[in-house]
Design a protein around this motif. Structure first.
Motif, PDB file in Angstrom:
ATOM      1  N   GLY A   1       0.776  -1.228   0.000  1.00 56.22           N
ATOM      2  CA  GLY A   1       0.000   0.000   0.000  1.00 56.22           C
ATOM      3  C   GLY A   1       0.811   1.284   0.000  1.00 56.22           C
ATOM      4  O   GLY A   1       0.247   2.372  -0.092  1.00 56.22           O
ATOM      5  N   GLY A   2       2.122   1.171   0.117  1.00 57.11           N
ATOM      6  CA  GLY A   2       2.944   2.369   0.081  1.00 57.11           C
ATOM      7  C   GLY A   2       2.991   2.964  -1.315  1.00 57.11           C
ATOM      8  O   GLY A   2       2.490   2.382  -2.284  1.00 57.11           O
TER       9      GLY A   2
ATOM     10  N   PRO B   1       1.595  16.091  -0.397  1.00 58.60           N
ATOM     11  CA  PRO B   1       1.250  16.573   0.949  1.00 58.60           C
ATOM     12  C   PRO B   1      -0.249  16.836   1.052  1.00 58.60           C
ATOM     13  O   PRO B   1      -0.860  17.383   0.131  1.00 58.60           O
ATOM     14  N   GLY B   2      -0.826  16.412   2.165  1.00 56.16           N
ATOM     15  CA  GLY B   2      -2.261  16.535   2.364  1.00 56.16           C
ATOM     16  C   GLY B   2      -3.048  15.334   1.887  1.00 56.16           C
ATOM     17  O   GLY B   2      -4.251  15.220   2.167  1.00 56.16           O
ATOM     18  N   GLY B   3      -2.391  14.442   1.168  1.00 57.41           N
ATOM     19  CA  GLY B   3      -3.065  13.262   0.628  1.00 57.41           C
ATOM     20  C   GLY B   3      -3.188  12.137   1.625  1.00 57.41           C
ATOM     21  O   GLY B   3      -2.861  12.277   2.815  1.00 57.41           O
ATOM     22  N   SER B   4      -3.664  10.993   1.123  1.00 56.54           N
ATOM     23  CA  SER B   4      -3.924   9.831   1.973  1.00 56.54           C
ATOM     24  C   SER B   4      -3.323   8.571   1.376  1.00 56.54           C
ATOM     25  O   SER B   4      -3.152   8.465   0.152  1.00 56.54           O
ATOM     26  N   LEU B   5      -3.013   7.631   2.267  1.00 59.20           N
ATOM     27  CA  LEU B   5      -2.591   6.290   1.883  1.00 59.20           C
ATOM     28  C   LEU B   5      -3.189   5.309   2.876  1.00 59.20           C
ATOM     29  O   LEU B   5      -3.381   5.650   4.051  1.00 59.20           O
ATOM     30  N   ARG B   6      -3.467   4.109   2.408  1.00 57.97           N
ATOM     31  CA  ARG B   6      -3.896   3.041   3.301  1.00 57.97           C
ATOM     32  C   ARG B   6      -2.918   1.886   3.194  1.00 57.97           C
ATOM     33  O   ARG B   6      -2.798   1.274   2.133  1.00 57.97           O
ATOM     34  N   LEU B   7      -2.216   1.617   4.266  1.00 60.54           N
ATOM     35  CA  LEU B   7      -1.279   0.508   4.311  1.00 60.54           C
ATOM     36  C   LEU B   7      -1.978  -0.748   4.812  1.00 60.54           C
ATOM     37  O   LEU B   7      -2.874  -0.675   5.660  1.00 60.54           O
ATOM     38  N   SER B   8      -1.551  -1.882   4.278  1.00 61.89           N
ATOM     39  CA  SER B   8      -2.081  -3.176   4.718  1.00 61.89           C
ATOM     40  C   SER B   8      -0.922  -4.069   5.139  1.00 61.89           C
ATOM     41  O   SER B   8       0.198  -3.929   4.651  1.00 61.89           O
ATOM     42  N   CYS B   9      -1.223  -5.004   6.020  1.00 63.83           N
ATOM     43  CA  CYS B   9      -0.239  -5.986   6.469  1.00 63.83           C
ATOM     44  C   CYS B   9      -0.955  -7.335   6.543  1.00 63.83           C
ATOM     45  O   CYS B   9      -1.814  -7.535   7.408  1.00 63.83           O
ATOM     46  N   ALA B  10      -0.617  -8.228   5.617  1.00 60.77           N
ATOM     47  CA  ALA B  10      -1.240  -9.553   5.582  1.00 60.77           C
ATOM     48  C   ALA B  10      -0.431 -10.510   6.442  1.00 60.77           C
ATOM     49  O   ALA B  10       0.790 -10.623   6.266  1.00 60.77           O
ATOM     50  N   ALA B  11      -1.112 -11.175   7.349  1.00 59.80           N
ATOM     51  CA  ALA B  11      -0.450 -12.085   8.284  1.00 59.80           C
ATOM     52  C   ALA B  11      -0.761 -13.528   7.936  1.00 59.80           C
ATOM     53  O   ALA B  11      -1.866 -13.851   7.487  1.00 59.80           O
TER      54      ALA B  11
END
Lengths: 107, 115
Positions: free
Chosen positions: B6-7, B12-22
């Motif tokens: 997700g990186g 600047p001012g934006g959004s990101l959603r990181l995920s971590c699959a286990a």
């Protein structure tokens, strides 16, 4: 916030020598302190948890000691693979914090 | 095993959603954290969530901007990052909190905030 201060910033030693790394907390963290090793391009690896407990698979040359505000990580005899950056981390109070790291480099 | 995704590059001012699959362990039994590392810098703990998801904690610099969550049915940890700043540029690691410390780490995903 608890500040962890590691010293020295850099330790220059030869293979076979003893390494002594210090971590000092701005207030007591009891024994809730861990040590991690990080090599370039890799994720950190847990070495010691709760001040003196070695993590699974960690060689006996790594040992941790201390409680309250003063902690030490000792590497009894440096192997070539031990040259890396070492971080301490406390889980006594939120926010959890890391020290700034000690780099152990080859002399 | 932990695998982040997700990186990327965001303004600047934006959004990101990181995920971590286990995988390889009972995900819901363990608390999890996000830890970040700016280029050439040390480690910084960012956020933590209990196994059930009912308790969350944040470092001061991300409070009100980042949200940690988990979906135990999907064995996945998330970090929603809003109002991103240049100083949020870092590699973000997810880490399993086992018996008193972070004993399993992913390889990380890089988030770059730049115009």
């Amino acid at each position: 916030e608890i500040v962890l201060t590691q010293s020295p910033a850099t330790l220059s030693l030869s293979p076979g020598e003893r390494a002594t790394l210090s971590c000092r907390a701005s207030q007591s963290v009891s024994s809730y302190l861990a040590w991690y090793q990080q090599k370039p391009g890799q994720a950190p690896r847990l070495l010691i948890y709760d001040a003196f407990n070695r993590a699974t698979g960690i060689p006996a040359r790594f040992s941790g000691s201390g409680s309250g505000t003063d902690f030490t990580l000792t590497i009894s005899s440096l192997e070539p693979e031990d040259f890396a950056v070492y971080y301490c981390q406390q889980r006594s109070n939120w926010p959890w914090t890391f020290g700034q790291g000690t780099k152990v480099e080859i002399k | 095993h932990l695998l982040e995704s997700g990186g990327g590059l965001v303004q600047p001012g934006g959004s990101l959603r990181l995920s971590c699959a286990a995988s390889g362990f009972t995900f819901s039994s363990f608390a999890m954290s996000w830890v970040r590392q700016a280029p050439g810098k040390g480690l910084e703990w960012v956020s933590h969530i209990s196994g059930s998801g009912g308790n969350t904690y944040y470092t001061d610099s991300v409070k009100g901007r980042f949200t940690i969550s988990r979906d135990n049915s999907r064995n996945t940890l998330y970090l929603q990052m809003n109002s991103l700043r240049a100083e949020d540029t870092a590699r973000y690691y997810c880490a399993l909190f086992g018996g008193g410390a972070f004993d399993v780490w992913g390889r990380g995903t890089m988030a770059t905030v730049s115009s």
